[in-house]
Design a protein around this motif. Structure first.
Motif, PDB file in Angstrom:
ATOM      1  N   ARG A   1    -103.142  14.262 -14.932  1.00 12.86           N
ATOM      2  CA  ARG A   1    -103.391  13.638 -13.625  1.00 12.86           C
ATOM      3  C   ARG A   1    -102.876  12.209 -13.627  1.00 12.86           C
ATOM      4  NH1 ARG A   1    -107.517  16.481 -10.975  1.00 12.86           N
ATOM      5  NH2 ARG A   1    -107.864  14.817  -9.505  1.00 12.86           N
TER       6      ARG A   1
ATOM      7  N   LEU B   1    -103.436  10.735  -3.505  1.00  9.70           N
ATOM      8  CA  LEU B   1    -104.874  10.668  -3.795  1.00  9.70           C
ATOM      9  C   LEU B   1    -105.313  11.951  -4.490  1.00  9.70           C
ATOM     10  CD1 LEU B   1    -106.465   9.360  -0.457  1.00  9.70           C
ATOM     11  CD2 LEU B   1    -105.685   8.044  -2.401  1.00  9.70           C
ATOM     12  N   MET B   2    -104.720  13.071  -4.054  1.00  9.12           N
ATOM     13  CA  MET B   2    -105.180  14.361  -4.552  1.00  9.12           C
ATOM     14  C   MET B   2    -104.700  14.670  -5.958  1.00  9.12           C
ATOM     15  SD  MET B   2    -104.769  15.835  -0.953  1.00  9.12           S
ATOM     16  CE  MET B   2    -104.842  17.559  -0.970  1.00  9.12           C
TER      17      MET B   2
ATOM     18  N   VAL C   1    -105.505   7.818  -7.690  1.00 12.20           N
ATOM     19  CA  VAL C   1    -106.462   6.939  -7.027  1.00 12.20           C
ATOM     20  C   VAL C   1    -107.389   6.282  -8.059  1.00 12.20           C
ATOM     21  CG1 VAL C   1    -108.138   8.768  -6.612  1.00 12.20           C
ATOM     22  CG2 VAL C   1    -108.013   6.857  -5.034  1.00 12.20           C
TER      23      VAL C   1
ATOM     24  N   VAL D   1    -110.676  14.574  -4.268  1.00  9.20           N
ATOM     25  CA  VAL D   1    -110.471  13.356  -5.042  1.00  9.20           C
ATOM     26  C   VAL D   1    -111.465  13.323  -6.196  1.00  9.20           C
ATOM     27  CG1 VAL D   1    -110.740  10.857  -4.985  1.00  9.20           C
ATOM     28  CG2 VAL D   1    -109.440  12.005  -3.217  1.00  9.20           C
ATOM     29  N   GLY D   2    -110.977  12.974  -7.348  1.00  2.00           N
ATOM     30  CA  GLY D   2    -111.839  12.925  -8.518  1.00  2.00           C
ATOM     31  C   GLY D   2    -111.730  14.203  -9.320  1.00  2.00           C
ATOM     32  N   ASP D   3    -112.426  14.215 -10.442  1.00  3.29           N
ATOM     33  CA  ASP D   3    -112.376  15.408 -11.287  1.00  3.29           C
ATOM     34  C   ASP D   3    -113.323  16.446 -10.735  1.00  3.29           C
ATOM     35  OD1 ASP D   3    -110.536  14.962 -13.360  1.00  3.29           O
ATOM     36  OD2 ASP D   3    -111.868  13.402 -14.121  1.00  3.29           O
ATOM     37  N   GLN D   4    -112.854  17.682 -10.724  1.00  6.14           N
ATOM     38  CA  GLN D   4    -113.757  18.728 -10.261  1.00  6.14           C
ATOM     39  C   GLN D   4    -113.324  20.071 -10.833  1.00  6.14           C
ATOM     40  OE1 GLN D   4    -110.571  18.177  -8.769  1.00  6.14           O
ATOM     41  NE2 GLN D   4    -111.669  17.192  -7.123  1.00  6.14           N
TER      42      GLN D   4
ATOM     43  N   GLY E   1    -104.727  12.482  -8.219  1.00  3.36           N
ATOM     44  CA  GLY E   1    -105.443  11.575  -9.103  1.00  3.36           C
ATOM     45  C   GLY E   1    -104.846  10.200  -9.263  1.00  3.36           C
TER      46      GLY E   1
END
Lengths: 435, 465
Positions: free
Chosen positions: A286, A365-366, A370, B422-425, A368
């Motif tokens: 990412r 953003l998607m 961000v 957005v973020g880890d998931q 990572g």
């Protein structure tokens, strides 16, 4: 009302000319009104443009200046806890806060309250400690000496000082005693603003006064390099195939429809694609510019293909026929004659595509990009963020000083976009002149 | 050998291979009376050798890089102690993660000896794999180059072959557009299908409650709620309508003014200035909307006393819609400008000669003639408004609700897609899969809008050409 007055005339002579003449005033009014609507619409657009630039510049111009506090520092070995300036360990653990505090006490009476001492110390940025550490590492002979330094002020002091100069209301969070201390320092000439070099030389930081855009700039740079390296050759190749080789059949039609549709697919969808294919399927890491560049390549390809096709189409067929007539092969015709003539047009399209990619945020953003990244990326494989995402991240920060920085980062971004678009326009001009 | 060094080696080798092929043809040329005796120019012999050795090598390297990680992981799992291999898949994955972290020096803490052993095993495998792939690739290039070198003879149709390869490479590049579309369709479709196994399509499309954040715990198949996307569609529609309400009249009138009224010099300045608006990144619009426009609208609403009648929020649909409308103005004005200019001048001249004023010409002749094109451009603008993310993300809020009150905060499809991802998931919870289902809806809607509008614009243009 007007018509009723003139009605008697109208009934006496019923020629068409008079009818037209009578309705003329009304028609001219309608004409004027219509024209006004047009002028108003154009003005709305221009007003929005000016308002936007005014907002960004007036908010962000301050970020290029940074407040510093002048202090007479004594590198006192006892306060620092450093006995040997050549020991790295000692230098690292040195209590630089202590000597800053001591220096502050020479200007301001030492507060008895512990909380107040803390507040006093908070006038200076945390970054000052690192600065002093670096200074002492580079010049070990400073130990025990007294030096005058301009130290980086805290972001709230910075906002306060700037709002004081521009007569704007201060909306930060400073205690009353902090304000009196700053006023005292200002009155003795120990506070001033200098050019904010750190904004261009450092990465992101949680402390606004230390936050810079270099990390995001380099992230954008690497992402764009990947995008350019992939999308320009592929886009041009696809355009050449479609214009020069493709037979007219269903398959070519299908490719064409696809390209036109992809040009109008929302960018978030490309983010979904990048997430599903590059991150989940190929298991790439990412947050790296390589993946960002791949996603943006897929996004900008349609733009480049469409403009390259237009450029190839604009090359006169006579040139191709002449080359073929001289015995050149198809490939020679393309490489030696069509491409050189179409290249400026292709590059114009590519620059416009790159400008789009530079401003793109949502798909990144998607994948990572961000993340909060302090380190400055050194290659396409280092985690990084890009300029628009940095703007997005800063705009979310509660600190007042980040508004200034966000606007300044926007100024930098707009500057790059403006430069790229000017280049594209110049190139188009040059191209037009040749015909 | 790291990949980048390998690439340098490959490039150096390709140059050498080109020189070999070129040299071979030159030396053969001497026996048949110089270069004219050859079937093709020496360049093509060199190029052919390079292409034939580079393409298999590139494919080989690509395949290797793609599967390397998987194969290494498989080997690592195989050498794990017996009792660990018998664990559940999730637990093995946890252990694998730990091993990788240890291997790359990102993990400090106590580690069982088998983890350290495996970490070393991984590093060893990776080193070996790098060396192996380097040798295999370079060797295969050398062998193929040697074979071609031997096969080169004066009658060989090198140019025809090179051009055939060249053409196929161009075709492959053109197919990337198709591959991208297929990629989008498949990735979005498959994840959506997984989502719809857990949440019914009906519930998703017509449900009134959107609360995916509440779904962190265990899921009962078929019993999920909180995935009703109707509030998102409503929010998207509200913001897009506000944006179109701003953009359509202003954009259209600007286009009319610029093409029918404005002096040529003014047009030359104003048109590019307006187009600057389209080039400004949406994150900048979002920032302005959130920082300036939204608070302003809220203050005005409170001054007018609207807060006693309706909910006034600091994130408002109106702020996002207004700013988005401004962003879309140049989009509509440029596209309409094109279609208006495509209306033949003879139509205008005819109307003017009959005594019509310019506004009458525009209203009665130009607009009706250009209508399909204008409708097409508006549809394209609508699809852009629906797909816009950053402005609404920053200025419209995250509250999913069905409301017609533009002063309230709403959320949109695109915003939810981004927020969910957005973020880890993990990728099996309906929470993240919902984003793909939303993406599918967005893709279908924008695709149909684009398709219709492109079709309309194209059909219309043929009338006058």
């Amino acid at each position: 009302m007007h018509e009723s007055k003139k009605r008697p005339d109208n009934t006496s002579t019923t020629s068409h000319v008079d009818k037209v003449k009578l309705s003329l005033k009304k028609r001219y009014r309608a004409e004027k009104r219509f024209r006004m609507y047009g002028i108003m619409s154009v003005s709305i657009g221009l007003f929005a443009l000016i308002g936007l630039f005014y907002q960004v510049i007036s908010n962000g111009i301050g970020a290029f200046q940074q407040t510093y506090i002048q202090l007479q520092l004594e590198f006192d070995p006892a306060s620092l806890g450093i006995t040997d300036a050549s020991s790295e360990e000692q230098l690292r653990l040195g209590d630089y806060g202590k000597i800053i505090q001591n220096a502050l006490f020479t200007h301001i009476d030492k507060p008895q309250d512990r909380k107040q001492r803390r507040e006093l110390y908070n006038l200076v940025s945390v970054g000052a400690n690192f600065h002093l550490h670096k200074q002492l590492t580079q010049h070990p002979e400073l130990l025990g000496r007294e030096v005058t330094y301009w130290l980086l002020a805290d972001d709230d002091v910075d906002t306060y000082f700037k709002s004081r100069e521009s007569n704007q209301p201060f909306t930060g969070r400073l205690s009353n005693s902090q304000v009196t201390w700053i006023e005292k320092l200002i009155s003795t000439g120990h506070v001033k603003t200098k050019f904010n070099k750190a904004f261009f030389t450092s990465g992101d930081s949680a402390e606004p006064e230390q936050a810079g855009i270099l990390g995001a700039l380099l992230g954008s740079f690497f992402t764009l390099v990947v995008t350019l390296v992939l999308s320009f050759p592929i886009g041009v190749a696809a355009a050449i195939y479609l214009e020069e080789y493709a037979p007219v059949n269903r398959f070519t039609d299908f490719i064409e429809v696809n390209i036109n549709n992809l040009a109008a697919v929302p960018s978030v969808i490309f983010g979904l694609l990048g997430l599903a294919i590059f991150l989940n399927f190929f298991e790439m890491p990412r947050s790296i510019p390589l993946v960002g560049g791949l996603v943006l390549t897929l996004m900008t390809l349609p733009t480049i293909i469409i403009s390259s096709r237009a450029a190839i189409k604009a090359v006169p067929p006579s040139i191709r026929q002449a080359a073929l007539g001289m015995g050149a092969s198809k490939m020679q015709t393309i490489w030696h004659h069509v491409l050189p003539l179409a290249l400026p047009g292709m590059m114009t399209g590519t620059i416009i595509g790159m400008a789009q990619a530079l401003g793109e945020t949502a798909p990144l953003l998607m994948i990572g990009m961000v993340a909060f990244i302090v380190d400055i990326p050194g290659s396409v494989n280092d985690p990084s963020t890009v300029l628009p995402v940095q703007i997005f991240l800063w705009s979310d920060s509660p600190e007042r000083a980040f508004v200034e920085r966000t606007s300044a980062a926007i100024m930098v971004l707009l500057g790059f976009l403006l430069a790229m678009n000017t280049l594209a326009v110049l190139m188009r001009k040059k191209l037009e002149r040749r015909r | 050998m790291s990949t980048s060094i390998l690439l340098v080696f490959i490039i150096v080798m390709l140059v050498a291979i080109y020189a070999l092929g070129y040299g071979r043809s030159m030396s053969l040329a001497k026996t048949v009376g110089g270069v004219p005796g050859l079937n093709s120019l020496p360049f093509y012999y060199g190029m052919l050798t390079v292409l034939w050795s580079a393409i298999p090598a590139a494919l080989l390297l690509g395949v290797w890089l793609i599967f390397q990680a998987d194969i290494i992981e498989m080997l690592v799992v195989q050498q794990l102690p017996e009792d660990i291999r018998g664990l559940e898949k999730d637990e093995i994955n946890l252990i694998l993660n730990k091993i990788y972290n240890v291997a790359y020096g990102q993990y400090v803490g106590d580690t069982p000896p088998f983890v350290i052993a495996s970490a070393e095993f991984i590093l060893g495998l990776e080193r070996n794999s790098q060396w192996l792939v380097s040798i295999v690739v370079l060797l295969s290039m050398a062998i193929i180059a040697a074979i071609i070198w031997l096969k080169i003879h004066p009658k060989m149709k090198a140019r025809v072959r090179v051009e055939a390869i060249f053409k196929n490479m161009l075709l492959a590049c053109a197919c990337i557009a198709i591959l991208t579309t297929i990629g989008i369709v498949f990735s979005v479709l498959f994840e959506s299908l997984r989502f719809f196994q857990q949440v019914s399509v009906f519930e998703f499309l017509f449900g009134l409650e959107w609360a995916p954040q509440a779904h962190d715990g265990e899921q009962v198949p078929g019993k999920n709620s909180g995935f009703g996307a109707l509030p998102l569609f409503a929010g998207t529609l509200l913001i897009a309508s506000i944006a179109m309400l701003i953009a359509v009249p202003t954009g259209l009138m600007s286009a009319i003014y610029l093409s029918e009224y404005a002096p040529r010099r003014a047009r030359a300045i104003i048109k590019p200035l307006l187009e600057v608006l389209a080039g400004i990144p949406t994150v900048v619009y979002g920032f302005i909307a959130a920082l300036t426009v939204a608070p302003f609208i809220r203050d005005v609403a409170i001054v007018l006393g609207l807060d006693s009648v309706v909910r006034v929020s600091s994130d408002s649909a109106l702020a996002a819609g207004l700013v988005m409308g401004v962003m879309i103005i140049p989009f509509i004005s440029s596209l309409s400008d094109d279609v208006i200019n495509a209306v033949p001048q003879s139509l205008r001249d005819g109307a003017l000669a009959l005594g019509a004023t310019t506004s009458e010409v525009v209203k009665l002749v130009v607009i009706p003639a250009a209508l399909p094109g204008i409708v097409g451009s508006i549809l394209l603008a609508v699809s852009r408004a629906i797909g816009e993310t950053m402005i609404v993300m920053m200025a419209a809020g995250l509250a999913a609700k069905i409301t017609a009150n533009p002063l309230d905060s709403v959320t949109t499809v695109t915003v939810q897609i981004v927020t969910l991802l957005v973020g880890d998931q993990e990728f099996d919870s309906p929470k993240t899969l919902a984003a793909f289902a939303l993406g599918l809806v967005l893709f279908i809607v924008t695709l149909s809008l684009n398709y219709i509008s492109l079709h309309v614009v194209k059909k219309y243009r043929e009338h006058y050409e």
